[in-house]
Design an enzyme around this catalytic site. Structure first.
Site, PDB file in Angstrom:
ATOM      1  N   CYS A 114       0.687  -1.216  -0.011  1.00 16.02           N
ATOM      2  CA  CYS A 114      -0.038  -0.074   0.010  1.00 16.02           C
ATOM      3  C   CYS A 114       0.973   1.240  -0.006  1.00 16.02           C
ATOM      4  CB  CYS A 114      -1.082   0.080   1.393  1.00 16.02           C
ATOM      5  SG  CYS A 114      -2.188  -1.335   0.936  1.00 16.02           S
ATOM      6  N   HIS A 255      -3.223   7.150   1.767  1.00 17.63           N
ATOM      7  CA  HIS A 255      -3.574   5.811   1.219  1.00 17.63           C
ATOM      8  C   HIS A 255      -5.068   5.542   1.959  1.00 17.63           C
ATOM      9  CE1 HIS A 255      -3.926   1.638   0.368  1.00 17.63           C
ATOM     10  NE2 HIS A 255      -3.743   1.160   1.571  1.00 17.63           N
ATOM     11  N   ASN A 285      -9.978  -0.349  -0.447  1.00 12.81           N
ATOM     12  CA  ASN A 285      -8.693  -0.195  -0.494  1.00 12.81           C
ATOM     13  C   ASN A 285      -8.252  -0.813  -1.643  1.00 12.81           C
ATOM     14  OD1 ASN A 285      -5.864  -0.592  -0.226  1.00 12.81           O
ATOM     15  ND2 ASN A 285      -5.968  -1.608   2.043  1.00 12.81           N
TER      16      ASN A 285
HETATM   17  O1  UT7 Z   1      -3.663  -1.079   3.093  1.00 12.34           O
HETATM   18  C1  UT7 Z   1      -2.806  -1.475   4.250  1.00 12.34           C
HETATM   19  C2  UT7 Z   1      -3.253  -2.449   5.102  1.00 12.34           C
HETATM   20  N1  UT7 Z   1      -4.394  -2.596   5.698  1.00 12.34           N
HETATM   21  C3  UT7 Z   1      -5.012  -1.650   6.686  1.00 12.34           C
HETATM   22  O2  UT7 Z   1      -4.611  -0.591   6.973  1.00 12.34           O
HETATM   23  C4  UT7 Z   1      -6.259  -2.558   7.488  1.00 12.34           C
HETATM   24  C5  UT7 Z   1      -6.060  -2.243   9.103  1.00 12.34           C
HETATM   25  N2  UT7 Z   1      -7.056  -2.654   9.795  1.00 12.34           N
HETATM   26  C6  UT7 Z   1      -8.439  -2.102   9.586  1.00 12.34           C
HETATM   27  O3  UT7 Z   1      -8.792  -1.414   8.981  1.00 12.34           O
HETATM   28  C7  UT7 Z   1      -9.316  -2.793  10.758  1.00 12.34           C
HETATM   29  O4  UT7 Z   1      -8.405  -3.576  11.656  1.00 12.34           O
HETATM   30  C8  UT7 Z   1     -10.305  -3.970  10.041  1.00 12.34           C
HETATM   31  C9  UT7 Z   1     -11.431  -3.362   9.224  1.00 12.34           C
HETATM   32  C10 UT7 Z   1      -9.621  -5.127   9.295  1.00 12.34           C
HETATM   33  C11 UT7 Z   1     -11.108  -4.468  11.095  1.00 12.34           C
HETATM   34  O5  UT7 Z   1     -11.728  -3.871  11.905  1.00 12.34           O
HETATM   35  P1  UT7 Z   1     -11.442  -3.939  13.469  1.00 12.34           P
HETATM   36  O6  UT7 Z   1     -12.352  -2.940  14.179  1.00 12.34           O
HETATM   37  O7  UT7 Z   1     -10.159  -3.821  14.053  1.00 12.34           O
HETATM   38  O8  UT7 Z   1     -12.063  -5.306  13.868  1.00 12.34           O
HETATM   39  P2  UT7 Z   1     -11.456  -6.494  14.642  1.00 12.34           P
HETATM   40  O9  UT7 Z   1     -10.493  -7.159  13.664  1.00 12.34           O
HETATM   41  O10 UT7 Z   1     -10.906  -6.300  15.905  1.00 12.34           O
HETATM   42  O11 UT7 Z   1     -12.722  -7.521  14.798  1.00 12.34           O
HETATM   43  C12 UT7 Z   1     -13.896  -6.825  15.652  1.00 12.34           C
HETATM   44  C13 UT7 Z   1     -14.960  -8.054  15.515  1.00 12.34           C
HETATM   45  C14 UT7 Z   1     -14.617  -9.303  15.654  1.00 12.34           C
HETATM   46  O12 UT7 Z   1     -15.755 -10.141  16.250  1.00 12.34           O
HETATM   47  P3  UT7 Z   1     -15.581 -10.588  17.828  1.00 12.34           P
HETATM   48  O13 UT7 Z   1     -14.244 -11.393  17.884  1.00 12.34           O
HETATM   49  O14 UT7 Z   1     -15.382  -9.307  18.423  1.00 12.34           O
HETATM   50  O15 UT7 Z   1     -16.802 -11.089  18.002  1.00 12.34           O
HETATM   51  C15 UT7 Z   1     -14.542  -9.850  14.059  1.00 12.34           C
HETATM   52  O16 UT7 Z   1     -14.644 -11.045  13.861  1.00 12.34           O
HETATM   53  O17 UT7 Z   1     -15.392  -7.567  14.158  1.00 12.34           O
HETATM   54  C16 UT7 Z   1     -15.670  -8.978  13.473  1.00 12.34           C
HETATM   55  N3  UT7 Z   1     -15.514  -8.695  12.002  1.00 12.34           N
HETATM   56  C17 UT7 Z   1     -16.632  -8.572  11.281  1.00 12.34           C
HETATM   57  N4  UT7 Z   1     -17.908  -8.415  11.646  1.00 12.34           N
HETATM   58  C18 UT7 Z   1     -18.785  -8.370  10.683  1.00 12.34           C
HETATM   59  C19 UT7 Z   1     -14.430  -8.801  11.261  1.00 12.34           C
HETATM   60  N5  UT7 Z   1     -14.683  -8.362  10.120  1.00 12.34           N
HETATM   61  C20 UT7 Z   1     -16.187  -8.381  10.067  1.00 12.34           C
HETATM   62  C21 UT7 Z   1     -17.047  -8.223   9.219  1.00 12.34           C
HETATM   63  N6  UT7 Z   1     -18.331  -8.164   9.260  1.00 12.34           N
HETATM   64  N7  UT7 Z   1     -16.721  -7.974   7.712  1.00 12.34           N
END
Ligand code: UT7
Length: 330
Positions: A114, A255, A285
């Protein structure tokens, strides 16, 4: 007088197929509300399966040539920035060179995920600044859908496919063009975002396919924290080094990985919200494509104009991170 590289044209290509959050909710256990709230993404564009990165890159390159009103054989160098090359080799830059008929150009691929577009911009600029070349094309292109796990809701919803290209040419004015950059790598972050299969470490086999190693693997929260911290740090470092304040910027183009990353970093940098360009809601993204797509939107909305100072910032797999300061040329 320092010889600088300026951006003189932009080309873009976004495949026509729109995939909404609702469409994704048919594929994995997710919903529009979660995706919008946690990422800011409403829809993204995906290629038809089988469409390679070189196709998107060549279309963006052709758009650029048309915008600049020049022929392909005037291009001396092509840098394709991608983590989804058509193949390991030959380089996608070679395929693009052939597709657009850039007979005089040499080139290569650059892999920095990225942060790739900013790294490509900086590398391309060196060939202009040194006097070696007068027309360098930098293309950021990725078909992220070719490496997304269709069963992983945490990554499937994030990415889109697209390509964007810029043309670098010498600037007659040393205050116009790429003024400065600040890039950094922290390789210890590698395992947080990678595609573990298919390389020399884990060559493709039945086993790597069964273990789903040919897909994007991401520890989202670790990447998120690093991204906010580094975007602020490198953005601030670049401003300070150039004796600038946030107010001096015409706009800030980061980005587009997550709207919460962009908001948090720009708030920490003290930037007024109207200076922050965001288009993640419609493209997701697109990895190497996000910054050129956002440049296009900023120009079209009148928020990036000739003479404006623009700061770019990006963080990606590697970890890679970078920021760049450009005085806009057209
Ligand atoms: O491009 C460069 C690289 N990438 C990035 O910059 C991405 C950086 N990270 C992020 O943008 C975020 O961490 C994500 C969008 C990927 C995830 O968001 P988050 O707020 O950090 O969520 P999390 O991974 O901590 O997950 C929270 C909850 C989990 O459920 P539990 O364990 O709390 O029950 C996940 O299973 O959200 C759940 N979850 C979803 N729920 C509904 C994860 N993905 C989804 C989804 N729909 N698509």
């Amino acid at each position: 007088m320092k010889r600088r590289a300026k951006i003189t044209a932009l080309g873009r290509y976004v495949p026509p197929r729109v995939v909404t959050n609702k469409d994704l909710a048919q594929m994995v256990d997710t919903n529009d509300e979660w995706i919008v709230e946690r990422t800011g993404i409403s829809e993204r564009h995906w290629v038809e399966p089988g469409t390679p990165t070189s196709e998107l890159a060549a279309r963006a390159a052709s758009d650029l040539l048309q915008q600049r009103g020049i022929e392909a054989d005037e291009i001396e160098m092509i840098i394709v920035v991608t983590v989804t090359p058509d193949m390991f080799f030959p380089a996608t830059a070679c395929l693009v060179q052939d597709k657009i008929g850039a007979r005089r150009a040499w080139g290569f691929d650059l892999s920095a995920a990225c942060s790739g577009f900013l790294y490509g911009l900086t590398v391309g600029a060196q060939f202009i600044e040194s006097g070696a070349h007068t027309k360098v094309m930098v293309i950021g292109a990725d078909v992220m859908t070719s490496i997304l796990n269709p069963q992983d809701r945490a990554t499937l919803i994030l990415f889109g496919d697209a390509a964007g290209a810029v043309l670098l040419e010498p600037s007659e004015d040393e205050n116009v063009g790429l003024l400065d950059y600040l890039h950094e790598v922290d390789g210890s972050g590698g395992p947080s975002l990678c595609m573990p299969g298919g390389g020399s470490l884990n060559p493709s086999s039945h086993d790597t396919v069964e273990k789903r190693m040919h897909y994007v693997h991401q520890q989202g929260p670790a990447v998120f924290k690093f991204a906010v911290r580094k975007m602020e740090e490198l953005g601030r470092g670049l401003l300070e080094r150039n004796q600038l304040k946030g107010n001096d910027l015409g706009c800030f183009i980061a980005h587009q990985a997550n709207i919460r990353i962009i908001d948090a970093a720009s708030e920490k940098l003290g930037l007024a919200p109207e200076k922050v360009i965001k288009n993640i809601h419609k493209y997701g993204n697109t990895t190497a494509g996000t910054i050129p797509l956002a440049i296009g939107d900023a120009i079209e909305s009148g928020r990036l104009k000739k003479g404006d100072l623009v700061m770019f910032a990006a963080v990606g797999a590697g970890f890679t991170a970078g920021s760049a300061l450009v005085r806009w040329a057209y």
